[in-house]
Design an enzyme around this catalytic site. Structure first.
Site, PDB file in Angstrom:
ATOM      1  N   GLU A 258       0.885  -1.171   0.000  1.00  0.00           N
ATOM      2  CA  GLU A 258       0.000   0.000   0.000  1.00  0.00           C
ATOM      3  C   GLU A 258       0.910   1.203   0.000  1.00  0.00           C
ATOM      4  OE1 GLU A 258      -3.084  -0.149  -0.320  1.00  0.00           O
ATOM      5  OE2 GLU A 258      -3.586  -2.189   0.233  1.00  0.00           O
ATOM      6  N   CYS A 297      -2.314   8.734   3.052  1.00  0.00           N
ATOM      7  CA  CYS A 297      -2.069   8.171   1.725  1.00  0.00           C
ATOM      8  C   CYS A 297      -3.244   8.445   0.801  1.00  0.00           C
ATOM      9  CB  CYS A 297      -1.837   6.672   1.842  1.00  0.00           C
ATOM     10  SG  CYS A 297      -3.159   5.838   2.725  1.00  0.00           S
TER      11      CYS A 297
HETATM   12  P1  NAP Z   1       8.529   4.674   4.524  1.00  0.00           P
HETATM   13  O1  NAP Z   1       9.662   5.543   4.814  1.00  0.00           O
HETATM   14  O2  NAP Z   1       8.496   3.978   3.215  1.00  0.00           O
HETATM   15  O3  NAP Z   1       8.461   3.641   5.736  1.00  0.00           O
HETATM   16  C1  NAP Z   1       7.429   2.714   5.819  1.00  0.00           C
HETATM   17  C2  NAP Z   1       7.848   1.584   6.734  1.00  0.00           C
HETATM   18  O4  NAP Z   1       8.905   0.855   6.132  1.00  0.00           O
HETATM   19  C3  NAP Z   1       8.369   2.037   8.085  1.00  0.00           C
HETATM   20  O5  NAP Z   1       7.929   1.138   9.072  1.00  0.00           O
HETATM   21  C4  NAP Z   1       9.859   1.942   7.924  1.00  0.00           C
HETATM   22  O6  NAP Z   1      10.529   1.771   9.141  1.00  0.00           O
HETATM   23  C5  NAP Z   1       9.960   0.702   7.074  1.00  0.00           C
HETATM   24  N1  NAP Z   1      11.204   0.542   6.360  1.00  0.00           N
HETATM   25  C6  NAP Z   1      11.919   1.476   5.722  1.00  0.00           C
HETATM   26  N2  NAP Z   1      13.012   0.909   5.165  1.00  0.00           N
HETATM   27  C7  NAP Z   1      12.973  -0.401   5.466  1.00  0.00           C
HETATM   28  C8  NAP Z   1      13.795  -1.508   5.184  1.00  0.00           C
HETATM   29  N3  NAP Z   1      14.893  -1.390   4.452  1.00  0.00           N
HETATM   30  N4  NAP Z   1      13.445  -2.730   5.666  1.00  0.00           N
HETATM   31  C9  NAP Z   1      12.340  -2.891   6.399  1.00  0.00           C
HETATM   32  N5  NAP Z   1      11.518  -1.869   6.701  1.00  0.00           N
HETATM   33  C10 NAP Z   1      11.814  -0.639   6.233  1.00  0.00           C
HETATM   34  O7  NAP Z   1       7.150   5.459   4.628  1.00  0.00           O
HETATM   35  P2  NAP Z   1       6.671   6.416   5.813  1.00  0.00           P
HETATM   36  O8  NAP Z   1       7.453   7.674   5.712  1.00  0.00           O
HETATM   37  O9  NAP Z   1       6.601   5.714   7.111  1.00  0.00           O
HETATM   38  O10 NAP Z   1       5.165   6.666   5.381  1.00  0.00           O
HETATM   39  C11 NAP Z   1       4.794   7.655   4.494  1.00  0.00           C
HETATM   40  C12 NAP Z   1       4.454   7.047   3.156  1.00  0.00           C
HETATM   41  O11 NAP Z   1       3.553   5.978   3.321  1.00  0.00           O
HETATM   42  C13 NAP Z   1       3.737   8.031   2.254  1.00  0.00           C
HETATM   43  O12 NAP Z   1       4.330   7.984   0.992  1.00  0.00           O
HETATM   44  C14 NAP Z   1       2.316   7.547   2.212  1.00  0.00           C
HETATM   45  O13 NAP Z   1       1.630   7.853   1.021  1.00  0.00           O
HETATM   46  C15 NAP Z   1       2.461   6.075   2.412  1.00  0.00           C
HETATM   47  N6  NAP Z   1       1.278   5.523   3.036  1.00  0.00           N
HETATM   48  C16 NAP Z   1       0.486   4.679   2.320  1.00  0.00           C
HETATM   49  C17 NAP Z   1      -0.654   4.148   2.889  1.00  0.00           C
HETATM   50  C18 NAP Z   1      -1.554   3.231   2.117  1.00  0.00           C
HETATM   51  O14 NAP Z   1      -2.375   2.568   2.741  1.00  0.00           O
HETATM   52  N7  NAP Z   1      -1.433   3.138   0.835  1.00  0.00           N
HETATM   53  C19 NAP Z   1      -0.984   4.450   4.202  1.00  0.00           C
HETATM   54  C20 NAP Z   1      -0.150   5.291   4.917  1.00  0.00           C
HETATM   55  C21 NAP Z   1       0.978   5.817   4.314  1.00  0.00           C
HETATM   56  P3  NAP Z   1      11.316   2.973   9.840  1.00  0.00           P
HETATM   57  O15 NAP Z   1      10.325   4.023  10.125  1.00  0.00           O
HETATM   58  O16 NAP Z   1      11.882   2.340  11.062  1.00  0.00           O
HETATM   59  O17 NAP Z   1      12.340   3.414   8.849  1.00  0.00           O
END
Ligand code: NAP
Length: 674
Positions: A258, A297
């Site tokens: 997602e 999102c």
């Molecule tokens: P993100 O930076 O991609 O991180 C998402 C998750 O992935 C976090 O738990 C992060 O952990 C983890 N992660 C990052 N690198 C990783 C790796 N190499 N291995 C394992 N896990 C890893 O996104 P975010 O900043 O938290 O969220 C914002 C984004 O999410 C926005 O772009 C938004 O549009 C999207 N979003 C989508 C939805 C949907 O349902 N489609 C809902 C909410 C948000 P850490 O925080 O510990 O790095």
């Protein structure tokens, strides 16, 4: 608020980090609220613990027992929700933002709990679709079944909904019968950790069913396999990195993504500045830009208005945005809080610079200091960009500024509007504000394939509409292409991601025994008392009753017609009925046959059958004419316990003519005492 080093939960106990770790700052004050250290966890062992201990324990429970578990977790969270609100404030959320996260998450658990009780059997496998007869004589049949995967579900969540994000994944996972390991986003892990703690302290979960990793996942990805599921929510960039992991590809690990999305909203050409739809459109855009400070999102990123209306839309948006008060949500009158962190604000400002290069900022000052907002926080006021040449622009269609930012653009005709909406390359949601059904049909046909959800708002549904940005447990959440290509929730559809569909083939006897129901061709038992004399627990599928025959006379048909008022020509007018290509003469009412059938199979004295509460799948197959005789065969098809004292019984009912031909079939539903 005291600063806590956040522990992880592995092997059914808490593990505190071995180092001081990195600080997590409050979005409001900038002061440290938690620390995330290096956890020396045995990641491979954790996954094995889930598979070996949690999985078997969950699979031993029926769907109804798992549903009760969800209900118990929801109740525990609800009872302590104020603890979560207190923490949530530091993520920058207003009380109403937190309500969506906390109570929205709890409501998702409750919704799955009640769907599990109402719509699933009290069993451990699920039948998918109907029996497929695979041979001429019916001795070889097929039935699809769904059974829980025997691995672990790894849930990786985004920062913006620390409670809902965890619960919307856990509800279908636990109901399906799979254990999970939750990895929250670091920026808001202190809220997730507390919600997780409340669930653990409720002491409802079997050992191994749920574990939590605060911080990195170590080498866990290297040891995933084909029975495991990764469900990821976050940015497209992280999704790409994770789904391209060699183990995910080599082992065909299910990967649900997602991601971010350039969601559009569109004003219909019919919605003039005085129409209710115009006012609703403006209100919804402002709400979407400001709820969670635009960190959703599903938030509206692109605003499409007819060229003739774009000036009025810009003016109305500016006026409405000017009334938004940004600041500490604890202060009276504040309607929008902060971004989650100063890093996040820097990221939004970078992305905004790219987006603004495609147009001009017409409201907001991205780099300005907000007078009423606390100094150390991550505040940013709403920013509206106007793009004059949207077809030539790139960033407005592919750069997500995850904050209170949206771009307005004009379209020339519906085909143009549809083309612009599709430039999002696949989105979670789009909304359309129109009262014109022809506009709605054209737009839906043009854009549905590019979206996971479409909301059409008109004056009829506006009052009760849940809005553009709200994913609901009963509807699918996810979207194609850019949005990640995943799907979550959607009611019981959400369970399929955590279960394997298997096509079972064999004899009706074998498949009926495995499926805990009766199938045509499986053994039937006619001996012993009438099945209506048997209590729920005594009534095995396959218990049958065959009635005597009853003639259907012309007098019966006429009596029924006058008694009920159903004097349709096919029953009453010989000449007209003869001209009907299906009947060739007068026929009995279908409902007369049903009534006679009940008279033939019912065993009238008080007994375990408490009530008849409906019919399913009723089909009238052949007409019955005056002088024909009908008989009924009743067979217990399936049972579903509802409580200690009662359960539902589904009966297969077949009506046949004197020649043995089927004239009608249906399923009868009764409530029986246990
Ligand atoms: P993100 O930076 O991609 O991180 C998402 C998750 O992935 C976090 O738990 C992060 O952990 C983890 N992660 C990052 N690198 C990783 C790796 N190499 N291995 C394992 N896990 C890893 O996104 P975010 O900043 O938290 O969220 C914002 C984004 O999410 C926005 O772009 C938004 O549009 C999207 N979003 C989508 C939805 C949907 O349902 N489609 C809902 C909410 C948000 P850490 O925080 O510990 O790095």
């Amino acid at each position: 608020m005291s600063v806590r080093a956040l522990p992880s939960y592995a092997f059914d106990r808490w593990h505190v980090a071995t180092d001081a770790g990195a600080g997590v700052a409050s979005a409001i004050t900038g002061l440290e609220v938690a620390r995330i250290g290096q956890q020396r966890l045995d990641f491979v062992g954790m996954a094995a613990h889930a598979r070996k201990v949690g999985g078997p324990a969950l699979r031993a429970l029926t769907f109804h027992q798992r549903a009760s578990l969800l209900k118990g977790l929801a109740d525990a969270l609800l009872a302590r929700k104020e603890e979560l609100y207190e923490l949530s404030r530091h993520t920058g959320a207003t009380r109403s933002d937190s309500w969506v996260d906390i109570e929205g998450g709890i409501a998702t658990l409750t919704s799955y709990a009640s769907k599990g009780r109402r719509e699933l059997p009290n069993d451990t496998i699920l039948l998918d679709g109907d029996l497929e007869v695979l041979s001429k004589r019916g001795s070889f049949v097929g039935q699809h079944i769904m059974s829980p995967l025997q691995g672990v579900a790894l849930h990786i969540n985004a920062f913006n909904f620390p409670v809902w994000g965890m619960l919307e994944k856990l509800a279908p996972t636990l109901l399906a019968g799979m254990p999970a390991i939750v990895k929250p986003a670091s920026a808001t892990a202190y809220v997730t950790e507390h919600a997780f703690r409340i669930m653990q302290e409720a002491e409802l979960l079997p050992a191994g069913a749920l574990q939590l990793v605060v911080g990195g996942l170590g080498e866990m990805f290297d040891h995933l396999g084909g029975q495991d599921v990764v469900s990821f929510t976050g940015s497209a960039a992280t999704a790409l990195k994770l789904r391209a992991h060699p183990v995910i590809m080599r082992e065909n690990v299910r990967f649900i993504a997602e991601c971010d999305s350039l969601n559009a909203t569109m004003l219909g050409p019919d919605a003039g500045a005085d129409s209710p739809e115009f006012a609703l459109f403006i209100k919804e855009i402002v709400r979407e830009m400001t709820v969670k400070a635009g960190q959703k999102c599903t938030a509206i990123r692109r605003i499409l208005a007819p060229r003739a209306a774009v000036g009025a839309v810009e003016a109305a948006l500016k006026q409405a945005l000017a009334a938004v008060k940004v600041g500490d949500p604890a202060q009276e009158g504040v309607s929008m809080g902060a971004l989650v962190s100063r890093d996040q604000r820097a990221d939004v400002r970078d992305k905004l610079a790219a987006i603004a290069s495609d147009g001009r900022i017409v409201f907001g000052t991205p780099d300005g200091v907000l007078a009423d907002a606390p100094e150390g926080g991550a505040f940013l006021g709403p920013v509206l960009v106007h793009c004059d040449a949207p077809h030539q622009a790139r960033h407005i269609h592919d750069t997500e500024a995850f904050g209170p930012v949206a771009t307005l653009m004009a379209y020339d005709g519906l085909d143009d509007a549809i083309a612009l909406a599709r430039r999002g390359m696949g989105s979670l949601v789009m909304s359309l504000f129109t009262a014109d059904v022809a506009v709605a049909e054209t737009v839906v046909t043009g854009v549905a394939a590019f979206h996971g959800r479409l909301l059409i708002v008109d004056r009829d549904c506006a009052r009760e509409s849940t809005g553009h940005g709200a994913p609901l447990p009963g509807l699918v959440h996810g979207g194609p292409g850019r949005a990640g290509g995943g799907e979550e929730m959607g009611g019981l559809r959400g369970l399929a991601h955590y279960m394997q569909r298997t096509a079972l083939q064999g004899s009706p006897r074998m498949l009926a025994a495995i499926s805990h129901r009766w199938f045509p061709g499986a053994p039937q038992v006619y001996d012993g008392p009438h099945p209506f004399r048997l209590k729920f627990d005594e009534l095995a599928p396959g218990r049958s009753f065959r009635s005597a025959a009853r003639e259907v006379t012309l007098a019966d048909i006429e009596h029924f017609a006058h008694f009920t008022g159903d004097t349709f020509y096919a029953h009453m007018d010989e000449a007209a009925a003869s001209a009907n290509p299906l009947f060739g003469g007068r026929v009995a009412h279908g409902y007369l046959l049903l009534a006679f059938a009940a008279g033939l199979f019912v065993d009238p004295a008080p007994g375990p059958v408490l009530a008849n509460y409906g019919l399913n799948r009723l089909r009238f197959i052949k007409p019955v004419k005056p002088g024909d005789a009908m008989s009924v065969e009743l067979t217990a098809l399936a049972r579903n316990r509802r409580s200690k004292d009662q359960g539902e019984v589904t009966w297969d009912v077949r009506l046949s003519s004197q020649n043995g031909e089927l004239v009608a079939t249906y399923e009868l539903l009764t409530l029986n005492a246990a």
